[in-house]
Scaffold this motif. Structure first.
Motif, PDB file in Angstrom:
ATOM      1  N   CYS A 238     -23.694 -38.988  18.844  1.00  0.00           N
ATOM      2  CA  CYS A 238     -24.970 -39.580  18.436  1.00  0.00           C
ATOM      3  C   CYS A 238     -25.169 -40.934  19.099  1.00  0.00           C
ATOM      4  CB  CYS A 238     -24.983 -39.740  16.920  1.00  0.00           C
ATOM      5  SG  CYS A 238     -24.529 -38.219  16.087  1.00  0.00           S
ATOM      6  N   ILE A 239     -24.332 -41.890  18.710  1.00  0.00           N
ATOM      7  CA  ILE A 239     -24.567 -43.261  19.153  1.00  0.00           C
ATOM      8  C   ILE A 239     -24.373 -43.403  20.660  1.00  0.00           C
ATOM      9  CG2 ILE A 239     -23.741 -45.647  18.878  1.00  0.00           C
ATOM     10  CD1 ILE A 239     -23.687 -45.197  15.981  1.00  0.00           C
TER      11      ILE A 239
ATOM     12  N   PRO B 277     -14.993 -54.538  17.089  1.00  0.00           N
ATOM     13  CA  PRO B 277     -14.673 -53.943  18.396  1.00  0.00           C
ATOM     14  C   PRO B 277     -13.808 -52.709  18.204  1.00  0.00           C
ATOM     15  CG  PRO B 277     -13.920 -56.238  18.243  1.00  0.00           C
ATOM     16  CD  PRO B 277     -14.298 -55.809  16.867  1.00  0.00           C
ATOM     17  N   GLY B 278     -13.736 -51.909  19.231  1.00  0.00           N
ATOM     18  CA  GLY B 278     -12.889 -50.713  19.182  1.00  0.00           C
ATOM     19  C   GLY B 278     -12.552 -50.290  20.593  1.00  0.00           C
TER      20      GLY B 278
ATOM     21  N   LEU C   1     -20.274 -56.571  14.136  1.00  0.00           N
ATOM     22  CA  LEU C   1     -19.499 -55.350  13.869  1.00  0.00           C
ATOM     23  C   LEU C   1     -18.095 -55.476  14.474  1.00  0.00           C
ATOM     24  CD1 LEU C   1     -22.126 -52.480  14.288  1.00  0.00           C
ATOM     25  CD2 LEU C   1     -21.403 -53.665  12.223  1.00  0.00           C
TER      26      LEU C   1
ATOM     27  N   LYS D 217     -35.380 -42.817  14.811  1.00  0.00           N
ATOM     28  CA  LYS D 217     -33.994 -42.332  14.841  1.00  0.00           C
ATOM     29  C   LYS D 217     -33.249 -42.883  16.059  1.00  0.00           C
ATOM     30  CE  LYS D 217     -30.255 -40.204  14.586  1.00  0.00           C
ATOM     31  NZ  LYS D 217     -29.587 -39.154  13.913  1.00  0.00           N
TER      32      LYS D 217
ATOM     33  N   GLU E  17     -32.397 -46.540  15.467  1.00  0.00           N
ATOM     34  CA  GLU E  17     -31.275 -46.778  14.543  1.00  0.00           C
ATOM     35  C   GLU E  17     -29.944 -46.710  15.296  1.00  0.00           C
ATOM     36  OE1 GLU E  17     -33.824 -44.534  11.088  1.00  0.00           O
ATOM     37  OE2 GLU E  17     -31.919 -43.666  11.689  1.00  0.00           O
ATOM     38  N   ASN E  18     -29.793 -45.658  16.100  1.00  0.00           N
ATOM     39  CA  ASN E  18     -28.513 -45.502  16.793  1.00  0.00           C
ATOM     40  C   ASN E  18     -28.372 -46.478  17.962  1.00  0.00           C
ATOM     41  OD1 ASN E  18     -27.564 -43.678  14.995  1.00  0.00           O
ATOM     42  ND2 ASN E  18     -27.796 -41.881  16.286  1.00  0.00           N
TER      43      ASN E  18
ATOM     44  N   PHE F 226     -12.791 -39.557  17.011  1.00  0.00           N
ATOM     45  CA  PHE F 226     -13.744 -40.547  17.526  1.00  0.00           C
ATOM     46  C   PHE F 226     -13.960 -41.686  16.549  1.00  0.00           C
ATOM     47  CE2 PHE F 226     -17.301 -38.263  15.415  1.00  0.00           C
ATOM     48  CZ  PHE F 226     -18.152 -39.302  15.071  1.00  0.00           C
TER      49      PHE F 226
ATOM     50  N   ARG G 196      -8.127 -51.760  17.196  1.00  0.00           N
ATOM     51  CA  ARG G 196      -8.927 -51.815  15.965  1.00  0.00           C
ATOM     52  C   ARG G 196      -8.598 -53.026  15.093  1.00  0.00           C
ATOM     53  NH1 ARG G 196     -13.143 -47.874  15.943  1.00  0.00           N
ATOM     54  NH2 ARG G 196     -12.351 -46.091  17.071  1.00  0.00           N
TER      55      ARG G 196
ATOM     56  N   VAL H 228     -17.237 -46.313  22.174  1.00  0.00           N
ATOM     57  CA  VAL H 228     -18.083 -45.651  21.171  1.00  0.00           C
ATOM     58  C   VAL H 228     -18.057 -44.151  21.413  1.00  0.00           C
ATOM     59  CG1 VAL H 228     -20.482 -45.316  20.458  1.00  0.00           C
ATOM     60  CG2 VAL H 228     -19.556 -47.616  20.683  1.00  0.00           C
ATOM     61  N   GLY H 229     -17.736 -43.410  20.355  1.00  0.00           N
ATOM     62  CA  GLY H 229     -17.631 -41.958  20.510  1.00  0.00           C
ATOM     63  C   GLY H 229     -18.598 -41.200  19.636  1.00  0.00           C
TER      64      GLY H 229
ATOM     65  N   LEU I 260     -24.157 -39.718   7.873  1.00  0.00           N
ATOM     66  CA  LEU I 260     -22.920 -40.166   8.500  1.00  0.00           C
ATOM     67  C   LEU I 260     -21.849 -39.088   8.353  1.00  0.00           C
ATOM     68  CD1 LEU I 260     -21.966 -42.859   9.823  1.00  0.00           C
ATOM     69  CD2 LEU I 260     -20.880 -43.378   7.643  1.00  0.00           C
ATOM     70  N   PRO I 261     -21.269 -38.619   9.487  1.00  0.00           N
ATOM     71  CA  PRO I 261     -20.192 -37.634   9.383  1.00  0.00           C
ATOM     72  C   PRO I 261     -19.116 -38.122   8.414  1.00  0.00           C
ATOM     73  CG  PRO I 261     -20.800 -37.966  11.681  1.00  0.00           C
ATOM     74  CD  PRO I 261     -21.586 -38.960  10.878  1.00  0.00           C
TER      75      PRO I 261
HETATM   76  N1  SAJ Z   1     -17.688 -48.093  15.931  1.00  0.00           N
HETATM   77  C1  SAJ Z   1     -17.094 -49.248  16.399  1.00  0.00           C
HETATM   78  N2  SAJ Z   1     -17.266 -50.411  15.687  1.00  0.00           N
HETATM   79  C2  SAJ Z   1     -18.010 -50.450  14.547  1.00  0.00           C
HETATM   80  C3  SAJ Z   1     -18.629 -49.273  14.075  1.00  0.00           C
HETATM   81  C4  SAJ Z   1     -18.455 -48.102  14.807  1.00  0.00           C
HETATM   82  O1  SAJ Z   1     -16.407 -49.269  17.437  1.00  0.00           O
HETATM   83  O2  SAJ Z   1     -18.097 -51.545  13.948  1.00  0.00           O
HETATM   84  C5  SAJ Z   1     -17.528 -46.838  16.706  1.00  0.00           C
HETATM   85  C6  SAJ Z   1     -16.795 -45.730  15.934  1.00  0.00           C
HETATM   86  O3  SAJ Z   1     -15.406 -45.906  15.999  1.00  0.00           O
HETATM   87  C7  SAJ Z   1     -17.291 -44.486  16.650  1.00  0.00           C
HETATM   88  C8  SAJ Z   1     -18.716 -44.856  17.040  1.00  0.00           C
HETATM   89  O4  SAJ Z   1     -18.796 -46.275  16.958  1.00  0.00           O
HETATM   90  O5  SAJ Z   1     -16.547 -44.242  17.824  1.00  0.00           O
HETATM   91  C9  SAJ Z   1     -19.786 -44.228  16.168  1.00  0.00           C
HETATM   92  O6  SAJ Z   1     -19.397 -44.259  14.795  1.00  0.00           O
HETATM   93  P1  SAJ Z   1     -20.409 -44.636  13.630  1.00  0.00           P
HETATM   94  O7  SAJ Z   1     -19.680 -44.563  12.344  1.00  0.00           O
HETATM   95  O8  SAJ Z   1     -21.099 -45.896  13.924  1.00  0.00           O
HETATM   96  O9  SAJ Z   1     -21.555 -43.520  13.735  1.00  0.00           O
HETATM   97  P2  SAJ Z   1     -21.593 -41.900  13.770  1.00  0.00           P
HETATM   98  O10 SAJ Z   1     -21.737 -41.499  15.212  1.00  0.00           O
HETATM   99  O11 SAJ Z   1     -20.527 -41.271  12.979  1.00  0.00           O
HETATM  100  O12 SAJ Z   1     -22.999 -41.649  12.986  1.00  0.00           O
HETATM  101  C10 SAJ Z   1     -24.166 -42.306  13.450  1.00  0.00           C
HETATM  102  C11 SAJ Z   1     -24.861 -42.958  12.215  1.00  0.00           C
HETATM  103  N3  SAJ Z   1     -25.913 -43.842  12.682  1.00  0.00           N
HETATM  104  C12 SAJ Z   1     -25.988 -45.131  12.254  1.00  0.00           C
HETATM  105  O13 SAJ Z   1     -25.172 -45.637  11.531  1.00  0.00           O
HETATM  106  C13 SAJ Z   1     -27.165 -45.930  12.751  1.00  0.00           C
HETATM  107  C14 SAJ Z   1     -25.422 -41.864  11.311  1.00  0.00           C
HETATM  108  O14 SAJ Z   1     -26.162 -42.434  10.246  1.00  0.00           O
HETATM  109  C15 SAJ Z   1     -26.319 -40.926  12.129  1.00  0.00           C
HETATM  110  O15 SAJ Z   1     -26.863 -39.881  11.329  1.00  0.00           O
HETATM  111  C16 SAJ Z   1     -25.466 -40.295  13.209  1.00  0.00           C
HETATM  112  O16 SAJ Z   1     -25.007 -41.354  14.071  1.00  0.00           O
HETATM  113  C17 SAJ Z   1     -26.314 -39.288  13.972  1.00  0.00           C
HETATM  114  O17 SAJ Z   1     -26.182 -38.080  13.703  1.00  0.00           O
HETATM  115  O18 SAJ Z   1     -27.167 -39.702  14.753  1.00  0.00           O
END
Ligand code: SAJ
Length: 431
Positions: free
Chosen positions: A270-271, A262-263, A260, A216, A219-220, A334, A421, A266-267, A166-167
């Motif tokens: 990865c996801i 809302p926001g 989870l 992988k 998961e995303n 993001f 948020r 999604v940025g 996770l970043p």
């Molecule tokens: N977000 C929401 N609501 C939530 C959770 C996240 O709107 O409840 C949004 C965030 O604000 C963001 C986006 O989703 O814009 C992605 O954020 P994130 O924290 O869910 O994930 P990333 O992209 O930082 O990292 C993800 C992780 N994958 C998972 O949790 C399954 C990380 O473990 C992976 O290594 C990474 O993608 C990757 O490199 O693939």
């Protein structure tokens, strides 16, 4: 340290958000690491013991690794006993996976491969990419044998081991997370496990390459679908005049419900990308995954629409002209507490608003010093939170940075708030 890689050299191809922390993790365990990147500036920065990306503690670890002589960067691959490919896998128009970086990386290491070497693909990849990489290598080196032709007797071992960190928590998660290791043969997997065991404290679980690739992506995609559910709820609740944050809190009291948040969309890289790799390979079967992508991709537009409604209301109620309305966007990254603006819905919303209301949009982003050109060229100003709010008529809270959570500066102020948020619930006006 496992015997197999003692006194050996590991080469990491691609020194970005995953490659550089991985290189630093090996080097900090006393392994000789040669990092390879096509960008000369990146290579020069690392060789000076500095970093070109923001990730907690990475600068210290890289500085120590370079100063102690364990990590060196170069633009041209050199012989090593293990190669770890960590290059980007974006998509092209039409969401078609772009494997050109993996192809280029494979072809760049092919000339220096020798019998006994291990090649691991870490980049998040569509199913079948590890086999494709093995074919590219075999085409370049007909003098060597590969697992797809020679099975367990091959000269070269090949595996996929996707990164999952996770970043913002990369160095800790690199060490602590479990790893899924998918070799093209059992011995390929065993060699990869021995390599990761140098620093991974989590479990290394062995499967085949295709399952590891799909794991992988799954998961995303799973997270994307879950966030889409929350985002869809937020628009439903807006229509039905229900507070979605309270609703989710209440529903999550059920022992088997875990919705989870809302926001604004999604940025990140990865996801918002990886689910498309599944959709691309199995379009008719991936209906839910596809729809989730669309729901999340459309959320920024919905937020923009809410801001426009708020501006219209302010103009009507306060009897001011459109050119006098100040719109403030809180957060550009993001997600919370990072400086990464890549593929950020907050950035997209701010841009859209800046185009709609030229010269009237101010951004607050505590994690950056200068606005990206894409915003400054549209006349957006970057200000401190207090000053921006002082002048605001409409506030769009786009990122839940700790600076915003800590201090609800809207208390007692007459502004229209779009809180994407849900962190300022006690604000005077909730749209
Ligand atoms: N977000 C929401 N609501 C939530 C959770 C996240 O709107 O409840 C949004 C965030 O604000 C963001 C986006 O989703 O814009 C992605 O954020 P994130 O924290 O869910 O994930 P990333 O992209 O930082 O990292 C993800 C992780 N994958 C998972 O949790 C399954 C990380 O473990 C992976 O290594 C990474 O993608 C990757 O490199 O693939």
């Amino acid at each position: 340290m496992p015997q197999r890689f003692r006194n050996k050299t590991i080469s990491i191809i691609g020194l970005g958000y995953i490659g550089l922390p991985s290189a630093a993790a090996f080097a900090s365990r006393g392994i000789r690491v040669v990092g390879v990147d096509v960008n000369q500036n990146t290579v020069d920065t690392i060789n000076q013991g500095k970093v070109h990306i923001v990730e907690p503690e990475l600068d210290m670890v890289v500085h120590a690794a370079v100063t102690e002589g364990y990590l060196r960067a170069t633009t041209i691959p050199e012989p090593a006993e293990a190669f770890l490919i960590a290059v980007p896998t974006p998509f092209r128009d039409g969401h078609e996976p772009d494997l050109s970086f993996i192809e280029a990386a494979s072809k760049s290491i092919a000339p220096v491969l020798k019998k006994g070497d291990l090649v691991i693909l870490e980049s998040t990849s569509p199913v079948g990419t590890t086999e494709q990489m093995a074919s590219w290598l075999a085409e370049e080196r007909p003098d060597l044998s590969f697992p797809q032709g020679s099975g367990e007797n091959s000269d070269i071992r090949i595996a996929h081991c996707p990164e999952r960190v996770l970043p913002g928590h990369v160095l800790r998660e690199l060490v602590q997370n479990d790893r899924v290791v998918g070799g093209l043969t059992r011995q390929c997997s065993d060699a990869a496990v021995a390599l990761y065991k140098i620093f991974v404290e989590g479990e290394c679980i062995v499967t085949d390459a295709r399952t590891a690739e799909m794991c992988k992506l799954t998961e995303n995609a799973s997270r994307d679908v879950a966030i889409a559910f929350a985002n869809e709820l937020s628009t439903i609740c807006d229509k039905l005049d229900i507070d979605v944050w309270e609703l989710i809190r209440l529903a999550n009291r059920h022992p088997r419900v875990n919705i989870l948040q809302p926001g604004p969309g999604v940025g990140g890289h990865c996801i918002a990308v990886d689910p498309w790799f599944i959709v691309h390979r199995a379009p008719s079967e991936s209906r839910l995954i596809h729809t989730a992508r669309i729901v999340n991709d459309e959320k920024p537009q919905w937020v923009e629409h809410k801001v426009v409604q708020a501006v219209t209301r302010v103009i009507r109620e306060q009897k001011i002209g459109e050119h006098d309305v100040n719109v403030v966007c809180l957060g550009l990254a993001f997600k919370a507490d990072i400086d990464d603006l890549r593929a950020s819905p907050a950035l997209e919303i701010t841009k859209r608003l800046a185009m709609r209301y030229p010269g009237r949009v101010t951004a607050v982003e505590p994690n950056i010093d200068n606005l990206p050109e894409s915003l400054s060229s549209l006349g957006v100003k970057l200000k401190e939170q207090d000053q921006a709010i002082e002048e605001a008529h409409v506030v769009a809270l786009l990122v839940d940075h700790r600076e915003f959570k800590d201090k609800n500066v809207l208390r007692n102020k007459d502004v229209a708030l779009i809180d994407t948020r849900g962190i300022w619930m006690s604000a005077p006006r909730q749209l």
